[in-house]
Structures are given as structure tokens and as C-alpha cells.
Write an enzyme that holds these catalytic residues in place. Structure first.
Site, PDB file in Angstrom:
ATOM      1  N   CYS A 166       0.911  -1.125   0.059  1.00 40.72           N
ATOM      2  CA  CYS A 166       0.108   0.009  -0.053  1.00 40.72           C
ATOM      3  C   CYS A 166       0.966   1.416   0.029  1.00 40.72           C
ATOM      4  CB  CYS A 166      -0.975   0.025   1.318  1.00 40.72           C
ATOM      5  SG  CYS A 166      -0.140   0.161   2.727  1.00 40.72           S
ATOM      6  N   HIS A 195      -0.219  -1.286  -7.303  1.00 40.09           N
ATOM      7  CA  HIS A 195       0.353  -1.193  -5.953  1.00 40.09           C
ATOM      8  C   HIS A 195       1.278  -0.148  -6.197  1.00 40.09           C
ATOM      9  CE1 HIS A 195      -0.662  -5.652  -5.597  1.00 40.09           C
ATOM     10  NE2 HIS A 195      -1.483  -4.991  -5.049  1.00 40.09           N
TER      11      HIS A 195
END
Length: 390
Positions: free
Chosen positions: A51, A232
Site C-alpha cells: 500500500c 500497487h
């Protein structure tokens, strides 16, 4: 030497921290690595995958602007948010002081950034541009990176010299506008849509060789940045004219020789390297479930592998056991590639007006994420990730 404690670091406090969110979150595991001669404790992935908060914090840790004790095996989200919030306030003290326009603007950005930090553990709205000098359409969430003086980059770019028609069709549009254009019935842009759809299908991994070349040009030597790729966010490092992505997969938490992954191929045929940026002779064989699963499948299928990846791992002379584990590593990597390729087939821009979201809570598609062990990847063709395009 310090004895590792099982538990998590005590929380620090910063204005704007929203504690109710932390009760539903287990936090981040940690790993100690060596970075350019200095021991650094980094954060590893959680259930949300790589993240933006993870990538940003690891940049600050590697730059020695934040510090974590190796006494703790994990750290709570509350602590991470507080650390980054305090860093934002301290590093922007001079800019935010006074009543001039810059100071007022900086204080507003700081308030917005600190309020955004807790949400960054599950995703961030970004709108990429696939052609041109500006990589992202500006949104408020980008101010977090600006205030930390960290570059947010991506390598999903069209080569305007080799693909002139595609570049002309893309123009300076952001991904949102491209999606809107593709779903509309408009004969005036029918030809442009053909070029754009072809490019999106060819670059389903959200990385191109022109994009890699652009990253080399944009980043300074020894610069750390945050890379957006394949839905991502990762920590990126340019070192000795090569690009490396920090390995934060929990599956390598106990593998000290796996620290970075070289970014030089758009299809995932890359190699892991250690803290010296050298390919390790052999990854630890201490009953690692990744290798046991890959080795078992290799034995069951009677597979024999000799790809370029394994050639780079070769370190003769080797015994049979070492050769078996190297072949198992190759199978593991090929399973990853096959899984990613199968999910990328048919991946076209979604029929919505949403931006490229890494972590949108309304995602209904199954997206690939790096899991704690490759055994989970083998048993399931895909896994849900909140760091995904919604």
C-alpha cells in the site's frame, strides 16, 4: 545486542489520528535489513498488500528520516501514522510559519495530509497519465508525497517516438478521461480508441520498456521514490544505474539474503538481490514453505527448468540438493508469472469513471496481491486486494 521482543511498538500521538480505525487493523510486521552499510528496520506488507503508506514510510526509513527499533516484531498503524504526521509537522516548520500565502497554504496541506494518512494503509486515488511529462493528474492526496519530498512515479508510459499514433491518441489525457472516451459511442474518435485499446492490452502489467527508461532519466543516482505499478505502490531505489524495488513480501521475512528485486523487465522475469545488490548464491532452505511447495510441484510434474532467471542464480559447482532448490525457485517464479498473466488476459479499462485506485473499498474484482506464502498463491488463482483498481 538487543533482544527482539514479541509485541508491537508503543503508539505516539499526533493531532488528527483517528484511533477507531486502528482497532480493526493488525499493523505491520518488521524486518531488519542493511542499507548502504546501515541497519534499517523496514515495514512488511499486511493484508492490503503493498500500500502507499508502506512504500512512503519505507522511503523515510531508508533515508534515515524515520527510525524504528529492532526490539519490536510489529508496529501498529496508529504508531506509523503518528510517526509520519510528526515528521510532516517537523520537516515543514519553516514553510508553515507566518501569515504569508505560502505558510497558509502549507498549513492547509499539512492538515489535509495528516487526515489522509490513516486511509493510506488500504489505498490511494491516483490518476495516471500514460503519455507526456506529467506522470499524474494532481489530486490532494499527492500533497503527502510533496510534503515528504518523495517522488511518486510510474513506468506505464507510451513511447511518443516509436508509437506516434498511439501517443497522439492518448495525448495528455489522464486514465479517467481515457476510460470515459473508450466507453462512449463516438465515431469521431473510433480510430484513436483502436490505438489506445491496443496499447492498454500490450501494457497490461502497467509497465513498459520506455517507462523503465524514463524512470532512469527522472530519478537521480541513489534516489529513493515510490513506484506505482500494477495497482500497487512500492519503494523504488536507483543504484549504480539500475532500478530496484524493495521486497516487502511477508514470505521473505526470514530470508535475509532477499532484500531487493531488480526492475528491468516488464514481464516479471527479474532477479532478487541481497543488501549488496548481488544475486545470492542460494536462499535459505530452512523449511521455507514457498520452496517446499514449489519443490513438491516440481517433483510431481517432473519439470525441468533452465530459464534466464535460473542462469543468473547459477553458482557452480552445486550439489543436487542445491540444484533442486534452485529449480524450485524457478517454478515458484513461473507460477507467479502464470497467475499474473492469466489475470491480465482480458483486463481492459473498467466501464466506470473512477480513477486508478490502489485500495478502493468498492472494488468488486479479484486482484492479485503478494501473499505471505507462495503456497497460498498456488492454491488460489487470485486473491482479493484492497490495493486495486476499482
Amino acid at each position: 545486542p538487543n533482544q527482539k521482543m514479541e509485541g508491537e511498538a508503543p503508539p505516539h500521538r499526533v493531532p488528527g489520528a483517528r484511533t477507531e480505525r486502528y482497532q480493526q487493523f493488525d499493523g505491520f510486521k518488521t524486518k531488519k535489513i542493511n542499507f548502504l552499510g546501515r541497519d534499517v528496520v523496514i515495514l512488511l506488507q499486511n493484508e492490503f498488500g503493498p500500500c502507499p503508506l508502506l512504500a512512503l514510510v519505507n522511503v523515510l526509513l531508508l533515508r534515515n528520516q524515520l527510525d524504528l527499533s529492532s526490539d519490536y516484531a510489529s508496529i501498529s498503524l496508529e504508531t506509523v501514522v503518528s510517526m509520519v504526521g510528526n515528521y510532516l509537522l517537523e520537516s515543514n516548520t519553516k514553510r508553515s510559519a507566518g501569515d504569508n500565502e505560502l505558510a497558509v497554504h502549507t498549513r492547509q496541506n499539512l492538515n489535509d495530509a495528516i487526515a489522509l494518512l490513516p486511509k493510506m494503509e488500504s489505498g490511494l486515488d491516483v490518476n495516471v497519465r500514460l503519455c507526456g511529462e506529467t506522470l499524474f493528474e494532481y489530486t490532494e492526496c499527492l500533497s503527502v508525497f510533496d510534503l515528504c519530498d518523495v517522488s511518486l512515479v510510474h513506468g506505464w508510459l507510451c513511447d511518443p517516438h516509436a508509437e506516434t499514433e498511439t501517443a497522439r491518441a492518448l495525448g495528455s489525457r489522464g486514465y479517467n478521461e481515457i476510460v470515459e472516451m473508450l466507453i462512449k459511442e463516438d465515431d469521431d474518435v473510433a480510430e484513436q480508441k483502436v490505438f489506445i485499446q491496443d496499447f492498454l492490452q500490450r501494457s497490461a502489467s502497467q509497465l513498459t520498456y520506455y517507462g523503465i527508461s524514463t524512470l532512469h532519466q527522472k530519478l537521480r543516482a541513489n534516489e529513493l521514490a515510490v513506484l506505482y505499478r500494477n495497482l500497487h505502490f512500492s519503494t523504488l531505489f536507483k543504484y549504480q544505474d539500475a532500478l530496484y524495488v524493495l521486497v516487502t513480501d511477508l514470505g521473505y521475512a526470514t530470508q535475509p539474503s532477499v532484500v531487493w528485486e531488480k526492475l528491468d523487465d516488464i514481464h516479471g522475469d527479474t532477479v532478487f538481490v541481497n543488501h549488496r545488490f548481488e544475486v545470492p548464491a542460494l536462499i535459505s532452505q530452512q523449511q521455507d514453505p514457498d520452496f517446499l511447495m514449489a519443490l513438491q510441484l516440481q517433483q510431481e510434474n517432473g519439470a525441468n527448468f533452465s530459464s534466464s532467471t535460473m542462469q543468473q542464480h547459477a553458482h557452480p559447482p552445486i550439489d543436487q540438493e542445491e540444484a533442486d532448490f534452485r529449480a524450485a525457485l524457478e517454478l515458484q517464479l513461473q507460477l507467479d508469472d502464470q497467475e499474473e498473466a492469466s489475470q491480465q488476459q482480458g483486463r481492459t479499462p473498467p466501464p466506470s469513471y473512477s480513477s486508478v485506485v490502489a485500495g478502493g473499498t468498492n472494488s468488486s474484482s479479484s486482484r492479485r496481491k503478494r501473499t505471505t506464502t507462495k503456497k497460498q498463491q498456488v492454491s488460489s488463482s487470485s486473491s482479493s486486494s484492497n490495493c486495486s483498481l476499482s
